[in-house]
Motif scaffolding. Structure first.
Motif, PDB file in Angstrom:
ATOM      1  N   LYS A  36      42.720  53.373  32.149  1.00 15.23           N
ATOM      2  CA  LYS A  36      41.901  52.404  31.410  1.00 15.23           C
ATOM      3  C   LYS A  36      42.547  52.151  30.057  1.00 15.23           C
ATOM      4  O   LYS A  36      42.911  53.083  29.349  1.00 15.23           O
ATOM      5  CB  LYS A  36      40.473  52.914  31.242  1.00 15.23           C
ATOM      6  CG  LYS A  36      39.672  52.813  32.510  1.00 15.23           C
ATOM      7  CD  LYS A  36      38.200  53.081  32.246  1.00 15.23           C
ATOM      8  CE  LYS A  36      37.409  52.757  33.491  1.00 15.23           C
ATOM      9  NZ  LYS A  36      35.981  52.865  33.271  1.00 15.23           N
ATOM     10  N   GLY A  37      42.741  50.888  29.719  1.00 13.17           N
ATOM     11  CA  GLY A  37      43.334  50.521  28.445  1.00 13.17           C
ATOM     12  C   GLY A  37      44.846  50.429  28.461  1.00 13.17           C
ATOM     13  O   GLY A  37      45.463  50.075  27.469  1.00 13.17           O
ATOM     14  N   SER A  38      45.477  50.740  29.602  1.00 11.21           N
ATOM     15  CA  SER A  38      46.942  50.677  29.712  1.00 11.21           C
ATOM     16  C   SER A  38      47.319  49.526  30.632  1.00 11.21           C
ATOM     17  O   SER A  38      46.590  49.196  31.556  1.00 11.21           O
ATOM     18  CB  SER A  38      47.482  51.983  30.298  1.00 11.21           C
ATOM     19  OG  SER A  38      48.839  51.846  30.635  1.00 11.21           O
ATOM     20  N   GLY A  39      48.449  48.930  30.387  1.00 11.21           N
ATOM     21  CA  GLY A  39      48.905  47.842  31.239  1.00 11.21           C
ATOM     22  C   GLY A  39      49.920  48.277  32.280  1.00 11.21           C
ATOM     23  O   GLY A  39      50.381  47.477  33.068  1.00 11.21           O
ATOM     24  N   ILE A  40      50.283  49.558  32.294  1.00 11.81           N
ATOM     25  CA  ILE A  40      51.317  50.031  33.212  1.00 11.81           C
ATOM     26  C   ILE A  40      50.672  50.477  34.517  1.00 11.81           C
ATOM     27  O   ILE A  40      49.775  51.311  34.530  1.00 11.81           O
ATOM     28  CB  ILE A  40      52.124  51.187  32.593  1.00 11.81           C
ATOM     29  CG1 ILE A  40      52.764  50.732  31.278  1.00 11.81           C
ATOM     30  CG2 ILE A  40      53.191  51.676  33.574  1.00 11.81           C
ATOM     31  CD1 ILE A  40      53.412  51.847  30.487  1.00 11.81           C
ATOM     32  N   CYS A  41      51.156  49.914  35.609  1.00 13.84           N
ATOM     33  CA  CYS A  41      50.609  50.166  36.935  1.00 13.84           C
ATOM     34  C   CYS A  41      51.505  51.151  37.678  1.00 13.84           C
ATOM     35  O   CYS A  41      52.724  51.001  37.689  1.00 13.84           O
ATOM     36  CB  CYS A  41      50.539  48.835  37.674  1.00 13.84           C
ATOM     37  SG  CYS A  41      49.531  48.858  39.140  1.00 13.84           S
ATOM     38  N   TYR A  42      50.902  52.177  38.282  1.00 15.04           N
ATOM     39  CA  TYR A  42      51.628  53.193  39.041  1.00 15.04           C
ATOM     40  C   TYR A  42      51.099  53.228  40.474  1.00 15.04           C
ATOM     41  O   TYR A  42      49.898  53.406  40.688  1.00 15.04           O
ATOM     42  CB  TYR A  42      51.450  54.574  38.415  1.00 15.04           C
ATOM     43  CG  TYR A  42      52.076  54.719  37.053  1.00 15.04           C
ATOM     44  CD1 TYR A  42      53.389  55.173  36.915  1.00 15.04           C
ATOM     45  CD2 TYR A  42      51.366  54.402  35.903  1.00 15.04           C
ATOM     46  CE1 TYR A  42      53.968  55.314  35.662  1.00 15.04           C
ATOM     47  CE2 TYR A  42      51.937  54.529  34.646  1.00 15.04           C
ATOM     48  CZ  TYR A  42      53.239  54.986  34.535  1.00 15.04           C
ATOM     49  OH  TYR A  42      53.810  55.118  33.296  1.00 15.04           O
TER      50      TYR A  42
END
Length: 112
Positions: free
Chosen positions: A88-94
């Protein structure tokens, strides 16, 4: 016809449901779907040494991360049994495997 296809693709991307869930068991995620699938293959083959070595190297390089139980994540994309999560709050997708509970949460639309 090309404009219609492009418009439909853009609409699908923009309307992908972003659903919140919680990681329930420790697992890894990688920025690249193909890398996550490669690591899953190593893990499934019980090649623990090669799996640990490859995962460790990829984590040190910033390509992968460990998800801990309780991490609050948002699903951004899905491909088969793989789900791309962001904190939540991050734009990096894993890309990670979806546990059965997480798949059911996504299917039901639960947002814990």
């Amino acid at each position: 016809m090309g404009r219609l296809t492009t418009s439909l693709a853009l609409l699908c991307i923009l309307t992908w449901p972003t659903l919140a869930t919680e990681i329930r068991q420790e697992t890894f995620g990688c920025k690249s779907l193909s890398l996550a699938e490669k690591l899953m293959t190593l893990q499934a083959a019980n090649d623990r040494e090669m799996y640990r070595e490859e995962l460790g190297r990829r984590m040190r390089g910033g390509e992968c991360r460990l998800w801990q139980p309780g991490d609050k994540v948002v699903s951004r994309d899905q491909a088969g049994e793989m789900v791309c999560y962001t904190l939540k709050g991050s734009g990096i997708c894993y890309w990670s495997t979806a546990t059965l509970e997480a798949v059911m949460d996504l299917w039901r639309g639960d947002s814990r």
